[in-house]
Every structure is written in C-alpha cells, then in structure tokens.
Design a protein around this motif. Structure first.
Motif, PDB file in Angstrom:
ATOM      1  N   SER A 172       0.827  -1.206   0.000  1.00 41.12           N
ATOM      2  CA  SER A 172       0.000   0.000   0.000  1.00 41.12           C
ATOM      3  C   SER A 172       0.861   1.255   0.000  1.00 41.12           C
ATOM      4  O   SER A 172       1.962   1.263   0.556  1.00 41.12           O
ATOM      5  N   PHE A 173       0.362   2.293  -0.607  1.00 45.02           N
ATOM      6  CA  PHE A 173       0.986   3.632  -0.575  1.00 45.02           C
ATOM      7  C   PHE A 173       2.468   3.641  -0.943  1.00 45.02           C
ATOM      8  O   PHE A 173       3.283   4.275  -0.271  1.00 45.02           O
ATOM      9  N   VAL A 174       2.803   2.937  -2.008  1.00 46.26           N
ATOM     10  CA  VAL A 174       4.188   2.938  -2.488  1.00 46.26           C
ATOM     11  C   VAL A 174       4.534   4.356  -2.943  1.00 46.26           C
ATOM     12  O   VAL A 174       3.731   5.022  -3.586  1.00 46.26           O
TER      13      VAL A 174
ATOM     14  N   ALA B 192       2.766  -3.269  -6.658  1.00 44.09           N
ATOM     15  CA  ALA B 192       2.789  -1.898  -6.134  1.00 44.09           C
ATOM     16  C   ALA B 192       1.397  -1.288  -6.267  1.00 44.09           C
ATOM     17  O   ALA B 192       0.829  -1.264  -7.362  1.00 44.09           O
ATOM     18  N   LYS B 193       0.864  -0.821  -5.144  1.00 43.80           N
ATOM     19  CA  LYS B 193      -0.440  -0.155  -5.214  1.00 43.80           C
ATOM     20  C   LYS B 193      -0.217   1.320  -5.522  1.00 43.80           C
ATOM     21  O   LYS B 193       0.488   2.019  -4.804  1.00 43.80           O
ATOM     22  N   ILE B 194      -0.814   1.756  -6.610  1.00 38.35           N
ATOM     23  CA  ILE B 194      -0.682   3.154  -7.009  1.00 38.35           C
ATOM     24  C   ILE B 194      -1.870   3.883  -6.411  1.00 38.35           C
ATOM     25  O   ILE B 194      -3.005   3.741  -6.869  1.00 38.35           O
ATOM     26  N   GLU B 195      -1.610   4.608  -5.325  1.00 41.25           N
ATOM     27  CA  GLU B 195      -2.733   5.240  -4.619  1.00 41.25           C
ATOM     28  C   GLU B 195      -2.327   6.533  -3.929  1.00 41.25           C
ATOM     29  O   GLU B 195      -2.987   6.984  -3.007  1.00 41.25           O
ATOM     30  N   SER B 196      -1.228   7.121  -4.384  1.00 38.81           N
ATOM     31  CA  SER B 196      -0.815   8.383  -3.777  1.00 38.81           C
ATOM     32  C   SER B 196      -0.213   9.288  -4.848  1.00 38.81           C
ATOM     33  O   SER B 196       0.123   8.835  -5.949  1.00 38.81           O
TER      34      SER B 196
ATOM     35  N   GLY C 274      -9.550   3.685  -4.643  1.00 42.78           N
ATOM     36  CA  GLY C 274     -10.144   4.165  -3.395  1.00 42.78           C
ATOM     37  C   GLY C 274      -9.318   5.294  -2.810  1.00 42.78           C
ATOM     38  O   GLY C 274      -9.783   6.432  -2.682  1.00 42.78           O
ATOM     39  N   ASP C 275      -8.081   5.002  -2.468  1.00 45.16           N
ATOM     40  CA  ASP C 275      -7.239   6.035  -1.879  1.00 45.16           C
ATOM     41  C   ASP C 275      -6.740   7.024  -2.912  1.00 45.16           C
ATOM     42  O   ASP C 275      -6.570   8.203  -2.606  1.00 45.16           O
ATOM     43  N   LEU C 276      -6.528   6.563  -4.132  1.00 43.37           N
ATOM     44  CA  LEU C 276      -6.081   7.487  -5.178  1.00 43.37           C
ATOM     45  C   LEU C 276      -7.081   8.638  -5.322  1.00 43.37           C
ATOM     46  O   LEU C 276      -6.698   9.809  -5.425  1.00 43.37           O
TER      47      LEU C 276
HETATM   48 MG   LIG Z   1      -5.917   1.902  -0.403  1.00 42.70          MG
END
Ligand SMILES: [Mg+2]
Ligand SMILES: Nc1ncnc2c1ncn2[C@@H]1O[C@H](COP(=O)(O)OP(=O)(O)O)[C@@H](O)[C@H]1O
Ligand SMILES: C=C(OP(=O)(O)O)C(=O)O
Ligand SMILES: [K+]
Length: 584
Positions: A303-305, A331-335, A357-359
């Motif tokens: 998460s949050f890489v 790798a989660k792309i979310e930031s 979701g977080d992106l």
């Molecule tokens: Mg997330």
C-alpha cells in the motif's frame, strides 16, 4: 502438418529463421500410451497407464462428508509431481469443454475475502464463479483469521482442483480510524461535533469519539483543516484541539466505517507533512510480510508505495527469506508520490494495482480515469500485470443489481485490457458477493467478445523490455506469434515456459485466442493467474519440443479440451521457436 521457425541463441551462430516442415510428426511416441483418468470428478489429473503404479488413489473425506478420491499428485509438491500428468483448474476445464476456446474469459478476477466470504463453501462458490486470486487485506481481521482463510483456499485447490492464488495486501502507514467499539458502522450527521483522538480506551469510549491510529495526528492537524473520511464520503472541519483530542464539526454527513482512511486538507491541498515521512512498510507490515512468506502467499501488494526503493528493498528481503523467492510484489498506485514516480515503481515491481479508493482521496476525482488509463497502458508496455480496483460495483454491497454506470466502469477497464478486476467490499462484506462476481464475469466476457468481433485491435507500441539479446529474441518471437495467431485465426497459442516470462510476453500482446501456458512449477502457474488471457497448466516438459507437443496434445485430447484439426501456434523458451500446426 506443422511448420516451425527456430531462433537460436545465444550469441554464436545466429541463423536466419529456418523452415522445418517435418519437425512435428503427428504419430504418438511410445511414451504416449492410451490414457486413463485416475481421479474422480473434480480433481482433474490425468496419467498414462505406464505410471499408474505411483498413483494409487487416496480417499479423503471432505467437509460435507462426501468421499473424494484424490490422486497422490494433489498431495505432493510440484517438484515431485508425476511427470506424465497435467493440471488445469476445474473451472477453466469445464468452460473449455462446454464452450470451446473462444469463450474463455481473458480478464482475471480478484476477490477480497472478508466476513461475507471466508467460509469454505463461500470460498468455493467464488472459485466456481471464476475467482482467480483471493485477496486478504491486512488492515482487517486477525492473524488467526488470515491463516484460516489461506488454509481454506489451499484446501479448495487441493481437494477440488482449483488454482486460486493468494494475495496479501499490507496495511501501510496511512492514517485511519480505529475500530468503532461495538457497532459495525456509525452515522455522522450534519453539524454534529465528533472527537478524533489518539488516546487509547480501555473502558467504553465516550459517545461520538473516534480513535486515530497515528500518534502525530493531533499535532499535525490545525484548526480550520478539512478532515476527509474515506476520500470524502464524510467530511469534518477541525474546530478545536485539546491535547490528544481534536474536535471536529461534521460538514458532509455519512456513514463512518471501522478503519476508514483519513486525510486532511488545508487551503484546498492535501496535507502530507509528517504523514509523508512515515515508512511505506510499517513495523506491523513487516510482521505481516513475514507471515505471508511463511504461508507462501503468491502476491504481496504494498500500500501507498512512494518510490521504487521500497519495492527493491522488499524484493531482496523476500529473496533472502523465501525458499524459491517466488512471491510477486504488486505496487499499489494510490498516492501523489506513486504517480510522480510511476515508471520507476512499475519497473521495479512484478505488477501494479490502480487502487482507486485512496487514489481518489489524494487527487481530484475527475483525474482518476486518466490516471487509470495511463497506469494500465504503462503496465502493459512494461510487461507487468495490472489490477483495476475499488468501487467497480460498490452499490452491490447492498443491492443485487449494479448501476448502469458501474457496468460502464467495468466495461471500460475490460476495454482498456487491464489484466484483472478486483472486488473489495462487494465480496468482503457485501450482501451479494457471488452476484457481484457474476457481473464482473459476464461483463468481461461480453466486452471481450464485442472487441474481437469488431476487430478493434488498438495498435499499441510495445517497447523492447528485455535487457539481453536472448530476451529481445523472446519478445520478437512472442510479438510475431501473437500477430500470426490473429492473422491465421488460430484456436490457441501454446507456450512452454519455465519462469512464466515467455507466457507473460504473449499475454502482453493481448491476442484474439486464448494462451495455454505450460509450466512445471505450481507457484509459477498460480502467479500466471493474474495475467490477461493466460490459461496456466502445470506440466513437466523436456527440452524436446516435439515430444512436449505430442504429449500435450494427447493429454488435452483425452480430457476433451482440444480436438483433431484445431489450429495451434506453439512457442517455447526452451528452444526459442514458433511452430504452427493442426492438432493430429
Ligand atoms: Mg488503499
Ligand atoms: N478481513 C476482514 N474482516 C472484516 N472486514 C473486512 C475484512 N476485509 C475487508 N473487510 C471489509 O470490507 C471493506 C472493503 O474492503 P477493502 O476495500 O479491502 O478495505 P478498506 O475499505 O479498508 O480499504 C472494509 O472496509 C471492511 O469493512
Ligand atoms: C485497493 C485499495 O486499497 P485498500 O483497500 O487497502 O485501501 C484502494 O485504496 O483502492
Ligand atoms: K490495505
């Protein structure tokens, strides 16, 4: 009839492609005696009579009390698996038999497992419904719960002939709310004053009090900041700070869910400050990762890489600790940082997730679709699998039918040729997990078919990703084979691959026909589950392509998965060859 092209590597004697019109002889070799199915029903392993002495069936009793006969193959690790057997998951096999090559689904499906789906029978229903990968989110549930889910998925695979892979998703260092002591959710109304606090409570906490997991929270926020729960599903304004307590007024009412993500905004911008200094992989995440390595999960999603560095670090950590170092890192792309360093992150990873979701909480919502398209394209170019995640069918958490807009969103991800689609709350805690999976499956199938019928091959420039000449040759072979497969309208591509790399290169081309990927290790086979269009088989094969093909044809014909006359193109990373042939 067969025609083949061979490309010999390495450096010495690079010869021009040669035509061998007689490499493939349709007669069976002596090792291919008539075949007998030695297992019953759901577990689909076939062995030749010659080896039946090593495959005495073993009777096991399953959950529901029915005796199932399992061959010893299902009990033993891949390395010692009988060399004359072939394994494919039972869902694909049934699909191939019923509807033929063209009908197989190319887009893979990931389901988040939660309270709604953690039972053995619920997991089985998802597997039957086409789940390729089961995801467990380490934000939720206990260690014991995670262990039980993994154990059940493994048991399903062994006992029922599925090949569901397991993805562990780390919690990460983001700021989130704690559990709501008692109720599953709480409603914040307009104008209400809620307290967000970093205090820990032993006894029941005061009403309208939310705990926050990040100790620096009360110091970092300022009066006047806007506090967004779950990317804006509920909003508050900070009105007062009293030591560890932050008093906030609700400005956009809504439902507060346990462990919901928190972000705070000042003058219209996301405040990142110290939060941005927190490690991507927290001390708790490292413990979870150790757990994942011990359990032998197939994928670890981070998460949050923020940069490639953390991925490289984790990959060497895994390589040093895991027996075969074969856990893929997603790798989660979310930031915002992950978008800034997108290319280096994807290059370092074994795949990526568009974690919308977080992106969507970090960049304006209207920028999410273009970010998605960019990530999906880049992953394909760099030959990494990509998952499109979050809110695909959000309304199905509560309702049995999706909205038209959700169907359009799923269609768009399929049309972009993402490798996989993911369910989150829909399968973890929704009321209709199986129906949601059915929607993903049927929309994928329909859009893929429409796309093929319209012959709308988008010409995507696929850059050379290999670092050696031999790798470039493999890429050229796969690009050519996929093009030939489309032009000749072949029924299937076959690829014999030790590491899975050659199979991934074919998948990258997104050809019209399905790709049968034969690999000798169970873990490679499970990892290929995430790749677009690949049907992974476990099969031991030799350096002799002619005998590999003969054996594969016999095994698949005996199972009714191919028939005489089917046109196949086969490539292999053993010989670096392309062969075109009709199944004898
Ligand atoms: Mg997330
Ligand atoms: N292991 C679990 N135990 C309990 N609830 C879970 C679990 N996994 C997921 N959920 C529920 O499903 C929802 C959606 O899952 P997911 O999107 O993975 O998490 P999050 O909402 O934290 O990003 C979660 O908010 C949570 O309510
Ligand atoms: C998939 C996501 O991550 P998580 O569910 O872990 O927040 C997301 O943010 O979209
Ligand atoms: K997570």
């Amino acid at each position: 009839m067969s025609q083949s092209l061979h490309f010999f590597t390495p450096s010495s004697n690079i010869s021009l492609p040669k035509h061998h019109s007689s490499l493939f002889t349709p007669s069976l070799t002596t090792s291919n005696r008539p075949f007998a199915v030695t297992t019953k029903q759901r577990f689909f392993t076939i062995k030749s009579n010659a080896s039946s002495s090593s495959s005495d069936p073993k009777v096991l009793t399953t959950d529901n009390g029915t005796a199932e006969i399992l061959s010893r193959v299902s009990q033993t690790p891949a390395s010692s698996t009988d060399s004359s057997s072939i394994e494919v998951d039972s869902v694909t096999e049934a699909e191939l038999k019923e509807n033929g090559f063209r009908s197989t689904r190319r887009t893979k499906l990931v389901c988040t497992i939660g309270p709604a789906t953690c039972g053995f029978e619920q997991l089985e229903a998802l597997a039957v419904g086409g789940m390729n990968v089961a995801r467990i989110n380490m934000c939720h549930g206990t260690r014991e719960w995670h262990r039980r889910v993994i154990e059940r998925v493994r048991r399903l695979n062994e006992e029922k002939g599925f090949a569901v892979a397991i993805m562990m998703d780390t919690e990460g260092s983001e700021i989130h709310m704690g559990d709501l002591s008692g109720p599953p959710s709480a409603r914040a109304e307009d104008g209400e004053i809620w307290t967000f606090t970093v205090r820990a409570f032993d006894s029941p906490r005061p009403e309208r009090t939310i705990t926050v997991n990040y100790d620096g929270f009360a110091e970092d926020v300022k009066v006047g900041d806007e506090l967004l729960v779950d990317g804006g599903m509920v909003r508050f304004e900070v009105i007062e700070k009293i030591g560890p307590d932050v008093k906030c007024r609700c400005t956009d009412p809504g439902l507060l869910l346990p462990r919901a993500n928190l972000t705070f905004w000042r003058d219209g911008s996301l405040v990142r400050e110290r939060n941005a200094m927190l490690p991507t992989i927290s001390p708790k995440d490292w413990l979870d990762i150790d757990f994942g390595i011990t359990e032998g999960v197939d994928f670890i999603a981070i998460s949050f890489v923020k940069s490639a560095e953390v991925i490289n670090h984790l990959k060497s950590y895994i390589a040093a600790r895991s027996r075969d170092s074969d856990i893929a890192v997603i790798a989660k792309i979310e930031s915002i940082d992950s978008l800034k360093n997108l290319e280096e992150i994807i290059l370092a990873s074994d795949g990526a997730m568009v974690a919308r979701g977080d992106l969507g909480a970090q960049i304006p919502l209207e920028q999410v679709p273009s970010a998605q398209q960019k990530i999906v394209q880049l992953c394909r170019q760099l030959n990494k699998p990509v998952i499109v995640a979050s809110q695909l069918l959000e309304s199905m958490i509560e309702y049995p039918t999706p909205t038209r807009a959700e169907v359009a969103d799923v269609s768009e991800a399929v049309r972009q040729r993402a490798d996989a689609l993911m369910l989150s709350g829909e399968s973890a805690m929704g009321q209709f997990p199986d129906k949601a999976l059915t929607v993903l499956r049927s929309v994928s199938l329909r859009i893929e078919k429409w796309w093929r019928e319209e012959k709308r091959h988008e010409a995507m420039e696929l850059p050379d990703v290999g670092s050696s000449f031999a790798e470039s040759i493999s890429e050229e072979i796969c690009n050519s084979a996929a093009k030939m497969a489309n032009n000749l309208e072949v029924d299937a591509l076959f690829v014999y691959t030790k590491t899975g790399h050659m199979a991934s290169l074919l998948s990258r081309c997104r050809p019209d026909c399905p790709i049968f990927a034969f690999t000798s290790t169970t873990s490679v086979r499970r990892r290929l589950n995430l790749r677009w269009g690949l049907i992974p088989f476990r099969l031991s094969f030799s350096d002799d392509m002619e005998s590999n093909l003969n054996r594969t044809f016999s095994l698949l014909k005996a199972r009714g998965m191919i028939k005489s006359g089917d046109l196949v193109i086969a490539v292999s990373d053993v010989l670096q060859s392309i062969q075109v042939m009709n199944v004898p």
